[in-house]
Design a protein around this motif. Structure first.
Motif, PDB file in Angstrom:
ATOM      1  N   PRO A  81       0.747  -1.225  -0.072  1.00  0.00           N
ATOM      2  CA  PRO A  81       0.091  -0.009  -0.206  1.00  0.00           C
ATOM      3  C   PRO A  81       0.979   1.342  -0.009  1.00  0.00           C
ATOM      4  CG  PRO A  81      -0.885  -1.738   1.645  1.00  0.00           C
ATOM      5  CD  PRO A  81       0.515  -2.134   0.993  1.00  0.00           C
ATOM      6  N   GLU A  82       0.384   2.204  -0.838  1.00  0.00           N
ATOM      7  CA  GLU A  82       1.209   3.509  -0.829  1.00  0.00           C
ATOM      8  C   GLU A  82       0.655   4.275   0.432  1.00  0.00           C
ATOM      9  OE1 GLU A  82       1.852   7.048  -4.006  1.00  0.00           O
ATOM     10  OE2 GLU A  82       0.173   5.782  -4.465  1.00  0.00           O
ATOM     11  N   THR A  83       1.703   5.214   0.781  1.00  0.00           N
ATOM     12  CA  THR A  83       1.557   6.039   2.157  1.00  0.00           C
ATOM     13  C   THR A  83       1.883   7.489   1.386  1.00  0.00           C
ATOM     14  OG1 THR A  83       3.756   5.666   2.974  1.00  0.00           O
ATOM     15  CG2 THR A  83       1.875   4.227   3.866  1.00  0.00           C
ATOM     16  N   ALA A  84       1.781   8.591   2.608  1.00  0.00           N
ATOM     17  CA  ALA A  84       2.256   9.769   2.208  1.00  0.00           C
ATOM     18  C   ALA A  84       3.709  10.002   1.771  1.00  0.00           C
ATOM     19  CB  ALA A  84       1.600  10.792   3.060  1.00  0.00           C
ATOM     20  N   THR A  85       4.328   9.121   2.572  1.00  0.00           N
ATOM     21  CA  THR A  85       5.967   9.109   2.344  1.00  0.00           C
ATOM     22  C   THR A  85       6.430   8.042   1.653  1.00  0.00           C
ATOM     23  OG1 THR A  85       5.923   7.902   4.342  1.00  0.00           O
ATOM     24  CG2 THR A  85       6.194  10.116   4.826  1.00  0.00           C
ATOM     25  N   GLY A  86       5.514   7.370   1.064  1.00  0.00           N
ATOM     26  CA  GLY A  86       6.149   6.325  -0.107  1.00  0.00           C
ATOM     27  C   GLY A  86       5.428   5.236  -0.013  1.00  0.00           C
ATOM     28  N   PHE A  87       5.934   3.984   0.796  1.00  0.00           N
ATOM     29  CA  PHE A  87       5.056   2.810   0.844  1.00  0.00           C
ATOM     30  C   PHE A  87       5.048   2.174   2.243  1.00  0.00           C
ATOM     31  CE2 PHE A  87       8.855   1.886  -1.277  1.00  0.00           C
ATOM     32  CZ  PHE A  87       9.669   1.085  -0.445  1.00  0.00           C
ATOM     33  N   ASP A  88       4.296   1.477   2.604  1.00  0.00           N
ATOM     34  CA  ASP A  88       4.173   0.843   4.133  1.00  0.00           C
ATOM     35  C   ASP A  88       5.299  -0.087   4.180  1.00  0.00           C
ATOM     36  OD1 ASP A  88       3.206  -0.706   6.128  1.00  0.00           O
ATOM     37  OD2 ASP A  88       1.140   0.360   5.961  1.00  0.00           O
TER      38      ASP A  88
END
Length: 533
Positions: A81-88
């Motif tokens: 999953p993608e996150t605000a800082t890259g990926f989980d």
């Protein structure tokens, strides 16, 4: 302190400065020696940032990862999953039932995973493997990893009373040797930790029985110089501590593996054992303990180094002038009662610890979070450490010109504005965000130097050390909490900076509740301290 005793103290200072000299080769030689403990203290204050540093990691994906196990392949968002800082870091999409027998090199199609079903990692792929996180399996346990920094600061709280006891009873020189040996020994043993419990325990012990190294050297340096040079000596010691932190970042960039880094940092500290023979004891401590022969030898040797000659009559006066210390505890019990009865002093005792808590919280928080900035983590840490130095010397230049309150208010307020602005600056604007971060840390340098002086000027001579020690001890709460801020960035990267900014702005306005002390006579009695308006 009675009038006669006060006059004797003034006369003692005059004769001492005249006969020994306020600053010469004697002072320069010893200060040069205690700069090395200051550098080593800088190592101890921040080594856990690298030895227990966070490691970029992700879930291993057996059906896609080849033997090389690249940390961020181009198919990564198909799987994680993608996150605000890259990926989980700690979860991935579950596999579908359609698992092919083979895949083309460098591919991992999204249709192999169920994007509605997120599962925890079974194993991990790392960008690097050079901290305790990898060796002791601390992936996805950020709070447990951050505990190392908290234990480091808690150990420093234990070190404060221990350092005072060792230094006052056995002397400044013995204190430097004792704490230096402990720093070296525990630092080297910690490099051979077999699990995280052992590492964390030794992290606590490192500062608990070694954290008095800086204060021992600091006290010796400021005691041997004359009054006109104390603020410069203080700024020099603080600057050298900051230089030690910058050197830590430089060494960590060259010695990546945490066990080797610990040995490289702390094995050389054993050299401080030689200070038993080459470092001269503080003449003030020797005189205060009635060690007449040793004090006489030290004064004569110091005068010789400074190319001065002490007259026999003046030497006899110096050896007998310091009044015997009052060892009764009655004064301390009366002190607590008097503070509780005095509205002015009670308010002062409730506010000065807040200044110290805020300052240590922001100071250590900015240092710890520097490795999470965009760009090179080692360069960022070095810059954040070095920027303190102009802050210390700015305080030296402006404190007597604009006053203590203006300097402290401006330092806290500007720091708060910088922290708030940094929290909302996009990471893509690396230059602006780094400038704001460095300006905030620069302000903590200004504040630290100013706060130490301001606190001492608010309290009476007889109890000044007790009040200052109380404020400094309470201030350690900030350094204990600061290492726990990086895990909060999981929720939003700006949370630590907003916390720093809020504390800084509130404390800036709290400074306005205290009187200005510039140009005022330092209070000698409790009543004089109460009357500072």
């Amino acid at each position: 302190m009675g009038p006669d005793e006060n006059e004797q103290k003034i006369e003692f200072e005059r004769v001492l400065n005249q006969e020994l000299g306020e600053f010469g080769l004697y002072q320069f030689r010893n200060i040069l020696l205690v700069l090395l403990p200051a550098i080593f203290s800088g190592f101890m204050a921040g080594d856990y940032i690298f030895t227990a540093g966070r490691l970029p990691h992700r879930c291993a994906v057996p059906i896609c990862d080849d033997r090389q196990q690249e940390y961020a392949p181009n198919w990564i968002l198909n799987v994680i999953p993608e996150t605000a800082t890259g990926f989980d870091d700690c979860s991935r999409y579950a596999n579908t039932t359609q698992i092919p027998e083979s895949l083309l090199n460098g591919t991992c199609p999204a249709n192999l995973f169920d994007r509605n079903n997120i599962i925890s990692c079974d194993s991990y792929v790392y960008e690097r493997t050079n901290t305790v996180v990898y060796d002791f399996g601390l992936e996805c346990q950020e709070w447990l990893r951050a505990l190392a920094g908290t234990l480091n600061s808690m150990g420093a709280m234990i070190a404060l009373p221990l350092a005072g006891f060792i230094s006052d009873v056995f002397g400044r020189r013995i204190s430097v040797v004792f704490f230096g040996f402990n720093v070296a020994l525990v630092g080297c043993i910690r490099a051979f930790s077999v699990n995280y419990a052992m590492y964390a325990t030794l992290q606590f012990m490192h500062t608990a029985i070694g954290g008095g190294l800086y204060s021992a050297g600091y006290i010796l340096a400021t005691e041997i110089v004359g009054p006109r040079f104390r603020i410069y000596t203080s700024a020099t010691m603080s600057s050298t501590f900051a230089l030690g932190q910058a050197l830590l970042g430089l060494i960590a960039s060259a010695v990546l593996e945490w066990r080797n880094l610990s040995l490289v940092l702390f094995a050389p500290v054993f050299i401080l054992i030689s200070y038993y023979w080459i470092l001269m004891e503080s003449h003030r401590w020797l005189l205060s303990k009635n060690k007449t022969e040793e004090a006489k030898a030290t004064l004569l040797r110091g005068a010789k180094l400074n190319k001065k000659e002490i007259q026999e009559s003046h030497l006899n006066f110096l050896l007998t002038a310091i009044p015997k210390q009052n060892k009764s505890n009655t004064g301390e019990r009366n002190l607590v009662y008097r503070v509780l009865k005095s509205r002015v002093m009670l308010q002062r005792c409730c506010t000065t610890p807040v200044y110290w808590i805020t300052t240590t919280f922001i100071y250590y928080g900015l240092s710890i979070n520097a490795v999470s900035l965009s760009g090179n983590m080692y360069l960022n840490y070095i810059l954040v450490s070095l920027i303190e130095i102009p802050g210390y010397w700015t305080a030296v230049l402006v404190l007597d010109r604009v006053g203590r309150k203006v300097t402290l208010f401006s330092g806290y307020f500007l720091c708060g504005i910088c922290c708030f602005a940094f929290a909302f600056t996009p990471k893509s604007l690396y230059g602006i965000s780094l400038f704001l971060y460095l300006l905030g840390k620069y302000c903590t340098g200004v504040v630290f130097t100013s706060l130490y002086l301001f606190t001492t000027e608010l309290y009476p001579t007889r109890h000044r050390h007790s009040f200052l020690g109380f404020s400094s001890m309470m201030g350690r709460i900030g350094s204990v909490v600061a290492p726990l801020t990086p895990p909060l960035m999981v929720y939003w990267s700006g949370i630590p900076s907003v916390m720093f900014g809020t504390m800084a702005v509130l404390t800036a306005f709290l400074i306005l509740t205290q009187p200005e002390t510039r140009g005022r006579k330092i209070p000698d009695t409790f009543e004089e301290a109460e009357n500072i308006k």
